[in-house]
Scaffold this motif. Structure first.
Motif, PDB file in Angstrom:
ATOM      1  N   LEU A 258      -8.831  -8.076   2.077  1.00  0.00           N
ATOM      2  CA  LEU A 258      -8.061  -6.899   1.701  1.00  0.00           C
ATOM      3  C   LEU A 258      -7.398  -6.326   2.950  1.00  0.00           C
ATOM      4  O   LEU A 258      -8.072  -6.044   3.948  1.00  0.00           O
ATOM      5  N   GLN A 259      -6.082  -6.163   2.897  1.00  0.00           N
ATOM      6  CA  GLN A 259      -5.331  -5.599   4.013  1.00  0.00           C
ATOM      7  C   GLN A 259      -5.007  -4.147   3.688  1.00  0.00           C
ATOM      8  O   GLN A 259      -4.197  -3.855   2.814  1.00  0.00           O
ATOM      9  N   ILE A 260      -5.667  -3.239   4.394  1.00  0.00           N
ATOM     10  CA  ILE A 260      -5.544  -1.822   4.074  1.00  0.00           C
ATOM     11  C   ILE A 260      -4.257  -1.243   4.652  1.00  0.00           C
ATOM     12  O   ILE A 260      -3.738  -1.692   5.673  1.00  0.00           O
ATOM     13  N   SER A 261      -3.745  -0.248   3.956  1.00  0.00           N
ATOM     14  CA  SER A 261      -2.507   0.409   4.368  1.00  0.00           C
ATOM     15  C   SER A 261      -2.446   1.773   3.700  1.00  0.00           C
ATOM     16  O   SER A 261      -3.339   2.141   2.926  1.00  0.00           O
TER      17      SER A 261
ATOM     18  N   VAL B  62      -2.715  -0.027  -2.059  1.00  0.00           N
ATOM     19  CA  VAL B  62      -1.936  -1.207  -1.713  1.00  0.00           C
ATOM     20  C   VAL B  62      -2.673  -2.457  -2.185  1.00  0.00           C
ATOM     21  O   VAL B  62      -3.890  -2.562  -2.040  1.00  0.00           O
ATOM     22  N   GLY B  63      -1.929  -3.409  -2.767  1.00  0.00           N
ATOM     23  CA  GLY B  63      -2.546  -4.674  -3.143  1.00  0.00           C
ATOM     24  C   GLY B  63      -1.979  -5.245  -4.425  1.00  0.00           C
ATOM     25  O   GLY B  63      -0.934  -4.818  -4.913  1.00  0.00           O
ATOM     26  N   GLU B  64      -2.697  -6.228  -4.967  1.00  0.00           N
ATOM     27  CA  GLU B  64      -2.336  -6.852  -6.239  1.00  0.00           C
ATOM     28  C   GLU B  64      -3.165  -6.166  -7.316  1.00  0.00           C
ATOM     29  O   GLU B  64      -4.329  -6.507  -7.519  1.00  0.00           O
ATOM     30  N   ILE B  65      -2.564  -5.187  -8.000  1.00  0.00           N
ATOM     31  CA  ILE B  65      -3.317  -4.323  -8.894  1.00  0.00           C
ATOM     32  C   ILE B  65      -3.037  -4.676 -10.355  1.00  0.00           C
ATOM     33  O   ILE B  65      -2.105  -5.410 -10.670  1.00  0.00           O
ATOM     34  N   LEU B  66      -3.867  -4.135 -11.242  1.00  0.00           N
ATOM     35  CA  LEU B  66      -3.675  -4.276 -12.684  1.00  0.00           C
ATOM     36  C   LEU B  66      -3.340  -2.905 -13.245  1.00  0.00           C
ATOM     37  O   LEU B  66      -4.141  -1.973 -13.170  1.00  0.00           O
TER      38      LEU B  66
ATOM     39  N   PRO C 107       0.141  -7.106 -14.305  1.00  0.00           N
ATOM     40  CA  PRO C 107      -0.146  -7.360 -12.890  1.00  0.00           C
ATOM     41  C   PRO C 107       1.007  -6.839 -12.036  1.00  0.00           C
ATOM     42  O   PRO C 107       2.175  -7.159 -12.290  1.00  0.00           O
ATOM     43  N   VAL C 108       0.707  -6.050 -11.019  1.00  0.00           N
ATOM     44  CA  VAL C 108       1.725  -5.396 -10.201  1.00  0.00           C
ATOM     45  C   VAL C 108       1.337  -5.513  -8.735  1.00  0.00           C
ATOM     46  O   VAL C 108       0.170  -5.337  -8.385  1.00  0.00           O
ATOM     47  N   SER C 109       2.307  -5.797  -7.884  1.00  0.00           N
ATOM     48  CA  SER C 109       2.063  -5.824  -6.445  1.00  0.00           C
ATOM     49  C   SER C 109       2.610  -4.556  -5.808  1.00  0.00           C
ATOM     50  O   SER C 109       3.765  -4.186  -6.031  1.00  0.00           O
ATOM     51  N   THR C 110       1.770  -3.892  -5.021  1.00  0.00           N
ATOM     52  CA  THR C 110       2.210  -2.728  -4.253  1.00  0.00           C
ATOM     53  C   THR C 110       2.230  -3.037  -2.763  1.00  0.00           C
ATOM     54  O   THR C 110       2.283  -2.130  -1.935  1.00  0.00           O
ATOM     55  N   ALA C 111       2.160  -4.315  -2.421  1.00  0.00           N
ATOM     56  CA  ALA C 111       2.217  -4.712  -1.014  1.00  0.00           C
ATOM     57  C   ALA C 111       3.647  -4.587  -0.511  1.00  0.00           C
ATOM     58  O   ALA C 111       4.594  -4.473  -1.281  1.00  0.00           O
ATOM     59  N   GLY C 112       3.810  -4.618   0.803  1.00  0.00           N
ATOM     60  CA  GLY C 112       5.131  -4.515   1.404  1.00  0.00           C
ATOM     61  C   GLY C 112       5.239  -3.304   2.292  1.00  0.00           C
ATOM     62  O   GLY C 112       4.320  -2.479   2.400  1.00  0.00           O
ATOM     63  N   THR C 113       6.374  -3.157   2.927  1.00  0.00           N
ATOM     64  CA  THR C 113       6.559  -2.088   3.917  1.00  0.00           C
ATOM     65  C   THR C 113       7.125  -0.806   3.322  1.00  0.00           C
ATOM     66  O   THR C 113       7.072   0.247   3.950  1.00  0.00           O
TER      67      THR C 113
END
Length: 402
Positions: free
Chosen positions: A120-123, A164-168, A182-188
């Motif tokens: 898990l990459q925290i942000s 942040v992450g690959e969430i449901l 399924p939704v991604s909230t990763a990115g800058t």
């Protein structure tokens, strides 16, 4: 009341009553995934910062969601190099496991299913905005959290503290879960604007819009026993119309249950997004194509170069309830029967039209092309469901038939 939900489609808000189990004191220095140890499940991974460096002393929690409730959780902290290990003294294969990590104001959230590792990459948290086509009530929530947002009359919603992450993302209406996206909230970016999310569910409980072939409302609709509650037996020339629904511009999944009566000498429509078969008014169609005797998708006229075939009539049983699914991901289309893929995955790009055309189930504008059999539990989504999701949905429903 809706009759069925996938076991991936049930969620409740977390509260202080969630049971927290004692965490293991074990640590190991190898980031990994999921291990079955004497019927216990170990989730191992690493907590990373924005630069990919391990984060020490981060709080890490795994929540178990059995698709009816969040029934258990395990908590630990990462070691000096960011590694963590969470052990359940039970097998979690049949459950959805959501992993969460936080350190100060930074956090991350992922669905553990299908991951090669559980890093898990925290942000910082994100602003998440979106719209669910056709929705005007209810709310959305992030599975594994208590975060939720009400849906406006135009279907829009906004979440200002999404991890942040690959969430449901769970859509709930009338206190009943409707769909999971399924939704991604990763990115800058600090703000994530989702494309419109399509979710249309037809339980065949009497609210469907059924037309006769002359596009007038049907005066008589034949409801019969379905897989649970009622199903529809369309009369020749009838079809179910869903306004101007348009799920095929991106990824999509279309699924339904049918008890098919087999070939009848005519083309038979499962779904059609068209006004007529010409290229200018036809976008997409999934059907049994009688000329070649095959289940296919096409853009316009049957047996045109754009048609993709999955198999002959033998792939769908006659006289038995059967779960049919069509999935398009990155314009690669696949068909599934009772959770198993039939035929090959092929490239298929629906026509791009300059006008909106009707989305119909079980028939089209041609009176002889009505589906020959019962139809129940139709679901149309703007996400490409996985093989695991499709099989799980089939097995969940099929168990009620036994």
């Amino acid at each position: 009341m809706r009759k069925f939900y996938s076991t991936f489609g049930i969620a409740i808000s977390l509260s202080a009553s969630i049971l927290v189990c004692a965490c293991s004191d074990k640590k190991n220095d190898v980031a990994g995934g999921i291990t079955d140890i004497d019927h216990s499940m170990a989730y191992t991974g690493k907590i990373l910062d924005a630069n990919g460096k391990g984060v020490a002393s981060a709080r890490v929690v795994a929540y178990i969601d059995n698709s009816i409730s969040v029934e258990d959780s395990v908590e630990t902290t990462s070691d000096s190099t960011g590694n963590y290990e969470l052990i359940f003294d039970r097998n979690t294969d049949a459950d959805t496991v959501i992993l969460y990590a936080e350190y100060n104001a930074l956090c991350a959230l992922i669905n553990a299913a299908g991951l090669e590792n559980n890093n898990l990459q925290i942000s910082e948290r994100k602003m998440l905005t979106g719209r669910i086509d056709g929705a005007n009530d209810g709310y959305v929530r992030i599975k594994g959290t208590s975060i939720k947002a009400e849906i406006s009359e135009d279907g829009t919603f906004s979440i200002n503290n999404a991890p942040v992450g690959e969430i449901l993302l769970q859509y709930v209406e009338n206190k009943a879960p409707v769909a999971v996206f399924p939704v991604s909230t990763a990115g800058t970016s600090d703000t994530i604007a989702l494309p419109p999310l399509t979710e249309k569910y037809l339980p065949m409980e009497g609210a469907e819009t059924v037309f006769d072939n002359d596009s007038t409302l049907a005066t008589s609709v034949n409801y019969v026993d379905g897989i649970s509650g009622k199903a529809i037996q369309l009369e020749p020339g009838q079809f179910i119309e869903i306004d101007s629904l348009d799920p095929t511009d991106g990824d999509f999944t279309i699924s339904l249950w049918t008890k098919w009566d087999g070939p009848n000498g005519n083309h038979q429509i499962l779904v059609a997004q068209r006004s007529y078969w010409s290229d200018s008014t036809s976008k997409f169609q999934w059907h049994f194509e009688n000329t070649e005797g095959k289940f296919s998708v096409m853009k316009s006229a049957p047996v045109s170069p754009e048609e993709i075939s999955f198999g002959d009539s033998s792939i769908v049983p006659v006289g038995k309830w059967t779960f049919l699914t069509l999935v398009s991901k990155d314009h690669q289309v696949s068909m599934f029967v009772n959770g198993e893929q039939v035929g090959k995955t092929n490239t298929f790009v629906p026509n791009t039209l300059n006008q909106a055309v009707p989305f119909r189930v079980g028939g089209n504008e041609i009176s002889t092309e009505t589906w020959n059999g019962l139809i129940d539990e139709v679901r149309i989504e703007s996400v490409a469901r996985s093989k695991e999701w499709i099989l799980n949905t089939f097995q969940t429903h099929f168990n009620t038939l036994e």
